[in-house]
Design an enzyme around this catalytic site. Structure first.
Site, mmCIF file in Angstrom:
data_model
loop_
_atom_site.group_PDB
_atom_site.id
_atom_site.type_symbol
_atom_site.label_atom_id
_atom_site.label_comp_id
_atom_site.label_asym_id
_atom_site.label_seq_id
_atom_site.Cartn_x
_atom_site.Cartn_y
_atom_site.Cartn_z
ATOM 1 N N ASP A 164 0.954 -1.446 0.295
ATOM 2 C CA ASP A 164 -0.432 0.132 0.020
ATOM 3 C C ASP A 164 0.942 1.163 0.526
ATOM 4 O OD1 ASP A 164 1.454 0.232 2.962
ATOM 5 O OD2 ASP A 164 -0.845 -0.360 3.595
ATOM 6 N N SER A 165 0.619 2.920 0.016
ATOM 7 C CA SER A 165 0.722 3.501 -0.189
ATOM 8 C C SER A 165 2.405 3.517 0.967
ATOM 9 C CB SER A 165 0.028 4.596 -0.052
ATOM 10 O OG SER A 165 -0.396 4.591 0.912
#
Length: 80
Positions: A37-38
């Site tokens: 994820d980010s």
């Protein structure tokens, strides 16, 4: 496999908690294939900066999506 690629894969397995290096290919996309994820991507960028003693700007990091792209970018920075 180059030294840079081996080191990128080593850092990636550590940051993303992947058990087997063989799960990662040069074409593996950090988000789509490896589930980053980010926050994971941010941590990965910071870890790669530490591993190779380089700086990766946010703009440059936004254009790195695969192991191969990371390796190419790092090799360019190291050879500059």
């Amino acid at each position: 496999m180059s030294d840079v690629e081996e080191r990128v894969i080593k850092v990636t397995t550590k940051v993303l908690g992947i058990k087997w290096h063989s799960e990662i290919r040069s074409g593996s996309n950090f988000s789509l294939d490896l589930g980053a994820d980010s926050l994971d991507v941010t941590e990965l960028v910071m870890s790669l900066e530490d591993e190779f003693d380089i700086e990766i700007s946010d703009i440059e990091a936004d254009n790195i999506h695969t192991v191969k792209e990371a390796c190419n970018y790092i090799e360019e920075k190291l050879n500059a």
